[in-house]
Motif scaffolding. Structure first.
Motif, PDB file in Angstrom:
ATOM      1  N   GLY A 208       0.747  -1.054  -0.118  1.00 51.99           N
ATOM      2  CA  GLY A 208       0.014   0.099  -0.130  1.00 51.99           C
ATOM      3  C   GLY A 208       0.878   1.245   0.021  1.00 51.99           C
ATOM      4  O   GLY A 208       2.227   1.074   0.404  1.00 51.99           O
ATOM      5  N   THR A 209       0.105   2.547  -0.305  1.00 53.41           N
ATOM      6  CA  THR A 209       0.852   3.692  -0.414  1.00 53.41           C
ATOM      7  C   THR A 209       1.369   4.332   1.034  1.00 53.41           C
ATOM      8  O   THR A 209       1.735   5.344   1.188  1.00 53.41           O
ATOM      9  N   GLY A 210       1.006   3.563   2.071  1.00 56.04           N
ATOM     10  CA  GLY A 210       1.316   4.161   3.469  1.00 56.04           C
ATOM     11  C   GLY A 210       2.669   3.381   4.075  1.00 56.04           C
ATOM     12  O   GLY A 210       3.589   3.343   3.543  1.00 56.04           O
ATOM     13  N   TYR A 211       2.542   3.164   5.375  1.00 56.56           N
ATOM     14  CA  TYR A 211       4.051   3.024   6.111  1.00 56.56           C
ATOM     15  C   TYR A 211       4.014   1.776   6.046  1.00 56.56           C
ATOM     16  O   TYR A 211       5.178   1.139   6.449  1.00 56.56           O
ATOM     17  N   ALA A 212       3.398   0.853   5.438  1.00 54.81           N
ATOM     18  CA  ALA A 212       3.993  -0.401   5.094  1.00 54.81           C
ATOM     19  C   ALA A 212       4.591  -0.551   3.742  1.00 54.81           C
ATOM     20  O   ALA A 212       4.830  -1.987   3.232  1.00 54.81           O
ATOM     21  N   HIS A 213       4.841   0.428   2.866  1.00 54.64           N
ATOM     22  CA  HIS A 213       5.166   0.216   1.632  1.00 54.64           C
ATOM     23  C   HIS A 213       6.623  -0.502   1.328  1.00 54.64           C
ATOM     24  O   HIS A 213       7.352  -0.384   2.483  1.00 54.64           O
ATOM     25  N   GLY A 214       6.873  -1.115   0.413  1.00 56.53           N
ATOM     26  CA  GLY A 214       7.982  -1.773  -0.005  1.00 56.53           C
ATOM     27  C   GLY A 214       8.282  -2.132  -1.618  1.00 56.53           C
ATOM     28  O   GLY A 214       7.296  -1.899  -2.167  1.00 56.53           O
ATOM     29  N   VAL A 215       9.464  -2.794  -1.620  1.00 58.52           N
ATOM     30  CA  VAL A 215       9.759  -3.223  -2.898  1.00 58.52           C
ATOM     31  C   VAL A 215       9.877  -4.704  -2.939  1.00 58.52           C
ATOM     32  O   VAL A 215      10.873  -5.131  -2.105  1.00 58.52           O
ATOM     33  N   GLU A 228       9.330 -17.042  -9.338  1.00 57.74           N
ATOM     34  CA  GLU A 228       9.467 -17.409  -8.054  1.00 57.74           C
ATOM     35  C   GLU A 228       9.698 -16.339  -7.043  1.00 57.74           C
ATOM     36  O   GLU A 228      10.503 -15.324  -7.494  1.00 57.74           O
ATOM     37  N   PRO A 229       9.186 -16.150  -5.793  1.00 56.41           N
ATOM     38  CA  PRO A 229       9.442 -15.038  -4.937  1.00 56.41           C
ATOM     39  C   PRO A 229      10.941 -14.893  -4.112  1.00 56.41           C
ATOM     40  O   PRO A 229      11.464 -16.078  -4.178  1.00 56.41           O
ATOM     41  N   ASN A 230      11.599 -13.885  -4.212  1.00 58.80           N
ATOM     42  CA  ASN A 230      12.678 -13.720  -3.232  1.00 58.80           C
ATOM     43  C   ASN A 230      12.412 -14.557  -1.931  1.00 58.80           C
ATOM     44  O   ASN A 230      11.778 -14.651  -1.440  1.00 58.80           O
ATOM     45  N   PRO A 231      13.490 -15.453  -1.764  1.00 59.19           N
ATOM     46  CA  PRO A 231      13.208 -16.462  -0.830  1.00 59.19           C
ATOM     47  C   PRO A 231      13.513 -16.028   0.722  1.00 59.19           C
ATOM     48  O   PRO A 231      12.718 -16.705   1.557  1.00 59.19           O
ATOM     49  N   THR A 232      13.481 -14.808   0.827  1.00 57.41           N
ATOM     50  CA  THR A 232      13.420 -14.136   2.084  1.00 57.41           C
ATOM     51  C   THR A 232      11.826 -14.099   2.708  1.00 57.41           C
ATOM     52  O   THR A 232      11.537 -13.899   3.714  1.00 57.41           O
ATOM     53  N   GLY A 233      10.790 -13.778   1.610  1.00 58.72           N
ATOM     54  CA  GLY A 233       9.806 -13.709   1.909  1.00 58.72           C
ATOM     55  C   GLY A 233       9.393 -12.372   2.444  1.00 58.72           C
ATOM     56  O   GLY A 233       8.137 -12.093   2.861  1.00 58.72           O
ATOM     57  N   GLU A 234      10.123 -11.443   2.335  1.00 56.66           N
ATOM     58  CA  GLU A 234      10.088 -10.037   2.675  1.00 56.66           C
ATOM     59  C   GLU A 234      10.233  -9.275   1.799  1.00 56.66           C
ATOM     60  O   GLU A 234      11.206  -9.474   0.779  1.00 56.66           O
ATOM     61  N   PRO A 235       9.869  -7.798   1.914  1.00 54.90           N
ATOM     62  CA  PRO A 235      10.425  -6.872   0.678  1.00 54.90           C
ATOM     63  C   PRO A 235      12.010  -6.648   0.694  1.00 54.90           C
ATOM     64  O   PRO A 235      12.585  -7.222   1.702  1.00 54.90           O
ATOM     65  N   ILE A 236      12.567  -6.252  -0.295  1.00 57.52           N
ATOM     66  CA  ILE A 236      14.075  -6.145  -0.509  1.00 57.52           C
ATOM     67  C   ILE A 236      14.369  -4.919  -0.017  1.00 57.52           C
ATOM     68  O   ILE A 236      15.451  -4.357   0.393  1.00 57.52           O
ATOM     69  N   ILE A 237      13.274  -3.922   0.053  1.00 54.47           N
ATOM     70  CA  ILE A 237      13.646  -2.579   0.583  1.00 54.47           C
ATOM     71  C   ILE A 237      12.404  -1.992   1.121  1.00 54.47           C
ATOM     72  O   ILE A 237      11.103  -2.061   0.619  1.00 54.47           O
ATOM     73  N   THR A 238      12.521  -1.188   2.297  1.00 54.86           N
ATOM     74  CA  THR A 238      11.312  -0.912   3.156  1.00 54.86           C
ATOM     75  C   THR A 238      11.603  -0.127   4.159  1.00 54.86           C
ATOM     76  O   THR A 238      12.899  -0.007   4.748  1.00 54.86           O
ATOM     77  N   SER A 239      10.659   0.750   4.610  1.00 59.10           N
ATOM     78  CA  SER A 239      11.311   1.464   5.932  1.00 59.10           C
ATOM     79  C   SER A 239      10.682   0.757   7.238  1.00 59.10           C
ATOM     80  O   SER A 239      11.170   1.299   8.266  1.00 59.10           O
ATOM     81  N   SER A 240       9.848  -0.124   6.987  1.00 57.08           N
ATOM     82  CA  SER A 240       9.381  -1.026   8.062  1.00 57.08           C
ATOM     83  C   SER A 240       9.546  -2.397   7.863  1.00 57.08           C
ATOM     84  O   SER A 240       8.734  -3.091   7.399  1.00 57.08           O
ATOM     85  N   ALA A 267       9.059   3.785   2.330  1.00 57.84           N
ATOM     86  CA  ALA A 267      10.152   3.363   1.250  1.00 57.84           C
ATOM     87  C   ALA A 267       9.591   2.356   0.393  1.00 57.84           C
ATOM     88  O   ALA A 267       9.134   1.280   0.950  1.00 57.84           O
ATOM     89  N   GLY A 268       9.345   2.524  -0.878  1.00 59.18           N
ATOM     90  CA  GLY A 268       8.743   1.609  -1.797  1.00 59.18           C
ATOM     91  C   GLY A 268       8.636   2.226  -3.262  1.00 59.18           C
ATOM     92  O   GLY A 268       9.017   3.149  -3.660  1.00 59.18           O
ATOM     93  N   VAL A 282      18.569   1.317  -6.794  1.00 56.44           N
ATOM     94  CA  VAL A 282      17.098   1.419  -6.905  1.00 56.44           C
ATOM     95  C   VAL A 282      16.596   2.757  -6.462  1.00 56.44           C
ATOM     96  O   VAL A 282      16.903   3.174  -5.486  1.00 56.44           O
ATOM     97  N   ALA A 283      15.897   3.352  -7.294  1.00 56.35           N
ATOM     98  CA  ALA A 283      15.300   4.586  -7.089  1.00 56.35           C
ATOM     99  C   ALA A 283      13.741   4.136  -6.563  1.00 56.35           C
ATOM    100  O   ALA A 283      13.241   3.416  -7.069  1.00 56.35           O
ATOM    101  N   HIS A 284      13.371   5.018  -5.531  1.00 59.99           N
ATOM    102  CA  HIS A 284      12.313   4.484  -4.734  1.00 59.99           C
ATOM    103  C   HIS A 284      11.511   5.711  -4.226  1.00 59.99           C
ATOM    104  O   HIS A 284      12.335   6.751  -4.037  1.00 59.99           O
ATOM    105  N   LEU A 285      10.311   5.826  -3.625  1.00 58.11           N
ATOM    106  CA  LEU A 285       9.473   6.831  -3.273  1.00 58.11           C
ATOM    107  C   LEU A 285       9.869   6.714  -1.603  1.00 58.11           C
ATOM    108  O   LEU A 285      10.146   5.556  -1.079  1.00 58.11           O
ATOM    109  N   MET A 286       9.664   7.943  -0.804  1.00 54.06           N
ATOM    110  CA  MET A 286       9.527   7.845   0.504  1.00 54.06           C
ATOM    111  C   MET A 286       8.867   8.810   0.768  1.00 54.06           C
ATOM    112  O   MET A 286       8.392   9.807   0.191  1.00 54.06           O
TER     113      MET A 286
END
Length: 560
Positions: A208-215, A228-240, A267-268, A282-286
């Motif tokens: 989403g466009t809020g505080y959970a945003h990520g890449v 196949e998804p990134n094996p960490t199961g988490e975003p590769i960039i985030t603020s949270s 960040a996402g 990676v350029a991203h929004l914040m």
């Protein structure tokens, strides 16, 4: 090695799409209800960025009547090395009512990043956030979010990919549904395709466009998947970085994901670039919230993170974490000095053209209502609709780029009716603004300076704070600091600046402060500073502005 300070493009610069051509870097960002549409920035060192133009500036879109935050969304820049053409794909969001999200997507091309850009070719109306990928075999593909409207199905929908006809428009064959996201954060959107070491990589925004945003990222050996998804199961960039399960949520503020340990939030929505020095970013929004609050007046800004590829072929941040940083290592062997004043503005209107950073809500800029020709050395703005209008407000605005700054102007204005005004202010959208304006006194026999405010659509006239302007000329300054604004004025060039009224709380002029449903972000278009004029009388009045300046007070740390 030098450090790059984030955000690299402060203020409204969301959904960044970055490319490199030779040693030049370009970023395109969303503009929503603002014209000209689609900002394009240039850099040679990834640290310092200058606006070089707009992709849609010749009447390609009509944004009058647009309900914000609709308009032009998520532009995607690409470069086809086979034809040496620049391509830009974008969505024109026309309706968001009923969560139907009716959006038409198009692509334009050019031989130069500064244009001229071609007439738009139609791609699809299946959703929004289109991106183009030019494969080595000469085929072209589009990736986009297919917006889901069926009750009981996972929202916001699937990421889909199709071959696209860039000569005649439209797609070739069928759309292929490839994923609804690579983690449990949900809200997959903004897909972007890349190829590296034999794999197709799909970079998407999530959470989403809020505080959970990520890449997020996934990969496949064929362009239509399976991915196949990134094996960490988490975003590769985030603020949270903490884990979140939010599948099926079409979008949300996720205020519970606010990270109190980070100045950077949200960040996402990332875009990948490979440098001439064989590095990856990676350029991203914040966003940067007000101190002690979760409101973000500057909207979504552009930042940069340094990346690398792991031994097993996955992209991750250079430090091995997924927490976005405010400072990152710069390019190898490319010295930089990140300018601290590059986003200040000082235009005395002594040229035939005015600063290209001026943007206008809803309507296009036209010499019939704004120009430096009729009164050389001034910007003349002919009054039109009230600022509540989404059709023809006469507003010339620039992005707010700091949480501590002053905006100042000198104007001459001769109102002959109470519906004629001119001045300077702060603007979020047609329902939310602050306006220090010259107008007629209620007695209709002299000119006064008074403040008018719009808050969530309510009109607030500060009647008790009024000063007479005997010669119809005044200098006005707005001092903005961490969500507050003080109006100051002087009536001669040598007079001392005086405060008009008390300091006003304008924190609501932020993404979270405007018309949001509980738990959701109210907007994502950011705060602007403006000069403008209103004429709801005979459309004959105009204001002459002698200068326009914005000075960011970065020494207080508002940019760091």
């Amino acid at each position: 090695m030098t450090q790059i300070q984030n955000p690299i493009i402060p203020g409204m610069a969301p959904d960044p799409s970055i490319i490199r051509v030779g040693a030049d870097y370009y970023i395109a960002t969303s503009t929503f209800h603002w014209t000209p549409a689609v900002q394009i920035f240039h850099s040679t060192d990834l640290a310092n960025w200058q606006l070089v133009g707009y992709a849609l500036n010749h009447g390609e879109v009509d944004l009058r009547g647009t309900n914000t935050p609709a308009g032009i969304w998520a532009p995607h820049l690409s470069y086809d090395s086979r034809t040496q053409k620049y391509w830009l794909a974008y969505s024109h969001m026309q309706n968001m009512a009923g969560r139907e999200f009716n959006s038409d997507s198009f692509a334009v091309s050019a031989d130069s990043i500064t244009g001229p850009w071609s007439k738009p070719i139609y791609l699809t109306s299946i959703g929004f956030d289109p991106a183009l990928f030019h494969d080595a075999d000469g085929k072209h593909y589009a990736a986009i979010l297919e917006w889901e409207t069926r009750t009981g199905y996972q929202a916001p929908g699937h990421i889909v990919i199709a071959e696209v006809d860039l000569k005649n428009g439209g797609i070739i064959g069928d759309w292929h549904r490839v994923t609804t996201g690579f983690t449990t954060r949900g809200c997959a959107e903004a897909p972007q395709l890349y190829k590296h070491n034999g794999y197709y990589y799909l970079l998407i925004a999530a959470g989403g466009t809020g505080y959970a945003h990520g890449v997020e990222i996934g990969r496949s050996q064929t362009i239509f998947g399976p991915y196949e998804p990134n094996p960490t199961g988490e975003p590769i960039i985030t603020s949270s970085p903490q884990h979140l399960f939010s599948l099926g949520d079409p979008d949300a503020g996720h205020f519970e994901m606010f990270n109190p340990q980070s100045l950077m939030q949200k960040a996402g929505h990332g875009s990948l670039v490979h440098t001439q020095t064989d590095e990856w970013y990676v350029a991203h929004l914040m966003s940067r919230p007000l101190a002690g609050q979760k409101k973000n007046p500057l909207g979504r800004e552009t930042s940069l993170q340094k990346m690398h590829w792991t031994a097993d072929g996955w992209l991750e941040m250079a430090d091995g974490s997924n927490l976005a940083k405010m400072h990152v290592d710069g390019l190898k062997d490319v010295p930089v000095h990140q300018a601290t004043t590059q986003f200040d503005i000082n235009d005395d209107f002594n040229n035939d053209t005015y600063d290209p950073r001026f943007m206008t809500p809803y309507r296009t800029q036209d010499a019939a209502w704004v120009n430096t020709i009729e009164n050389p050395g001034h910007l003349r703005i002919h009054g039109h609709n009230s600022f509540f209008s989404q059709v023809n407000p006469a507003i010339m605005a620039t992005r707010a780029t700091s949480l501590d700054y002053t905006v100042q102007t000198k104007l001459t204005f001769h109102p002959d009716h109470y519906s004629e005004t001119a001045g300077v202010g702060l603007y979020y959208d047609s329902n939310n603004w602050l306006y220090a304006r010259l107008c007629q006194a209620d007695t209709e026999d002299h000119t006064v300076l008074r403040v008018l405010q719009a808050k969530l659509g309510e009109r607030i006239d500060h009647l008790t704070d009024e000063v007479t302007v005997p010669n119809d000329t005044a200098e006005i300054r707005l001092a903005y600091h961490q969500g507050t604004a003080q109006v100051l004025y002087r009536l001669t060039d040598t007079a001392t600046w005086q405060a008009l009224g008390t300091t006003l709380d304008v924190a609501y002029l932020s993404d979270e402060g405007v018309n949001g449903a509980p738990g959701e972000i109210g907007g994502f278009t950011a705060l602007f500073n403006f000069i403008g004029s209103v004429d709801a009388h005979q459309l004959t009045s105009f204001a002459d502005f002698d200068y326009y300046t914005v000075k960011n007070n970065l020494e207080r740390g508002t940019h760091l």
